[in-house]
Design an enzyme around this catalytic site. Structure first.
Site, PDB file in Angstrom:
ATOM      1  N   SER A  11       0.805  -1.324   0.020  1.00 13.00           N
ATOM      2  CA  SER A  11       0.181   0.093  -0.038  1.00 13.00           C
ATOM      3  C   SER A  11       0.884   1.250   0.202  1.00 13.00           C
ATOM      4  CB  SER A  11      -0.995   0.149   1.164  1.00 13.00           C
ATOM      5  OG  SER A  11      -1.655   1.704   0.665  1.00 13.00           O
ATOM      6  N   HIS A  69      -8.385   1.648  -3.998  1.00  7.82           N
ATOM      7  CA  HIS A  69      -9.222   0.804  -3.201  1.00  7.82           C
ATOM      8  C   HIS A  69      -9.646   2.770  -2.928  1.00  7.82           C
ATOM      9  CE1 HIS A  69     -10.061   0.635   1.446  1.00  7.82           C
ATOM     10  NE2 HIS A  69     -10.727   0.412   0.933  1.00  7.82           N
ATOM     11  N   MET A 140     -11.939  -5.278   4.870  1.00 14.55           N
ATOM     12  CA  MET A 140     -11.272  -4.004   5.810  1.00 14.55           C
ATOM     13  C   MET A 140     -10.599  -5.314   7.435  1.00 14.55           C
ATOM     14  SD  MET A 140     -10.513  -1.884   4.082  1.00 14.55           S
ATOM     15  CE  MET A 140      -9.575  -1.085   5.069  1.00 14.55           C
ATOM     16  N   ASP A 178      -7.224  -5.919   4.064  1.00 12.59           N
ATOM     17  CA  ASP A 178      -6.250  -5.131   4.057  1.00 12.59           C
ATOM     18  C   ASP A 178      -6.440  -4.188   5.067  1.00 12.59           C
ATOM     19  OD1 ASP A 178      -5.538  -2.071   3.513  1.00 12.59           O
ATOM     20  OD2 ASP A 178      -7.235  -1.615   2.398  1.00 12.59           O
TER      21      ASP A 178
HETATM   22  C1  DX5 Z   1      -6.758   1.960   5.065  1.00 15.71           C
HETATM   23  C2  DX5 Z   1      -6.275   1.292   4.361  1.00 15.71           C
HETATM   24  C3  DX5 Z   1      -5.399   0.673   3.883  1.00 15.71           C
HETATM   25  C4  DX5 Z   1      -3.614   0.990   4.537  1.00 15.71           C
HETATM   26  C5  DX5 Z   1      -3.202  -0.317   5.115  1.00 15.71           C
HETATM   27  O1  DX5 Z   1      -7.137   2.924   5.151  1.00 15.71           O
HETATM   28  O2  DX5 Z   1      -7.207   0.565   3.451  1.00 15.71           O
HETATM   29  O3  DX5 Z   1      -4.479  -0.359   3.198  1.00 15.71           O
HETATM   30  O4  DX5 Z   1      -2.693   1.745   3.776  1.00 15.71           O
HETATM   31  O5  DX5 Z   1      -2.247  -0.163   5.706  1.00 15.71           O
HETATM   32  P1  DX5 Z   1      -1.217  -0.946   7.067  1.00 15.71           P
HETATM   33  O6  DX5 Z   1      -0.586  -2.220   6.086  1.00 15.71           O
HETATM   34  O7  DX5 Z   1       0.068  -0.324   7.412  1.00 15.71           O
HETATM   35  O8  DX5 Z   1      -2.696  -1.763   8.286  1.00 15.71           O
HETATM   36 ZN    ZN Z   2      -6.742  -0.082   0.930  1.00 18.66          ZN
END
Ligand code: DX5
Ligand code: ZN
Length: 226
Positions: A11, A69, A140, A178
């Site tokens: 990400s 996303h 999520m 995610d």
């Molecule tokens: C959160 C995002 C994720 C985020 C994940 O709202 O959709 O894609 O970047 O980050 P990590 O892996 O640090 O939890």
């Molecule tokens: Zn995301």
């Protein structure tokens, strides 16, 4: 090279925005499969990340598909621009779409893979009448809006339930996880049935981001004997 079937999508939200090209090159050179691009509007989620001009700058250098996303209300307004900015996969939130079937059809019409993301409180069972139309479901495993949050353990049972819901109806469905994903939970997520692991902090905050990606890519595989 690993023979893993699952995909890794770092990400970019966790990249160094002042050194984006460097970080995009790192992902190009790594074993990652996709770039995960988090677009936020400050309305659907309590944060603003970056918009399509930045995504276009990433697309100019990215040599792997962009998995976008959209954490925004009324995503229909931006689908064309999202495609034109380089998206290969466009994921909208179930909670943000009143006419989800129409939105997914519009994404496919643009030639992109169509995904739906579910917030942690949204039951998998709500996808029953749309599951056959989906290329990807993003579960999520944190509340969307920020990187670096703690993984929500209930996600494992949602993966198992989603795989069962898709069985025989959409066996090609990709299940993406995610939020809070890293080496500590990758094996268990894959064993539960995950296909795509999104990883922000566990990659970009690592001492060696390429090694962190490789570790995620080889997760779930039998350890090789020397
Ligand atoms: C959160 C995002 C994720 C985020 C994940 O709202 O959709 O894609 O970047 O980050 P990590 O892996 O640090 O939890
Ligand atoms: Zn995301």
């Amino acid at each position: 090279m690993s023979t893993a079937k699952h995909l890794i999508a770092p990400s970019v939200l966790a990249a160094d925005f002042a050194n984006l090209q460097r970080d995009v090159t790192m992902v190009n050179e790594s074993e990652a499969d996709w770039f995960h691009i988090d677009i936020m509007d400050g309305v659907f989620v309590p944060n603003i990340s970056f918009g399509f001009p930045v995504m276009q700058a990433i697309a100019k250098h990215a040599q792997k598909p962009l998995d976008v996303h959209l954490m925004i209300v009324d995503p229909d307004r931006y689908l064309q621009l999202c495609k034109d900015s380089g998206a290969a996969v466009i994921t909208v939130h179930y909670e943000a779409c009143t006419h989800l079937h129409r939105t997914l059809a519009a994404i496919k019409e643009l030639g992109c893979k169509a995904g739906v993301a579910l917030n942690p409180h949204t039951p998998v069972s709500l996808l029953k009448d749309i599951i056959h139309d989906l290329d990807l479901v993003c579960l999520m495993s944190v509340n969307p809006g920020f990187g670096g949050q703690k993984f929500i353990e209930h996600t494992y049972s949602k993966i198992v339930e989603l795989r069962a819901l898709a069985a025989g109806v959409n066996d090609a469905l990709l299940i993406e996880i995610d939020g809070g994903v890293g080496a500590a939970n990758a094996d268990k997520l894959l064993a539960a049935g995950a296909d795509v692991l999104v990883a922000g902090n566990s990659v970009f905050a690592a001492q060696d981001p390429k090694a962190a990606i490789q570790q995620l890519k080889t997760a779930g595989l039998p350890t090789q004997s020397a």
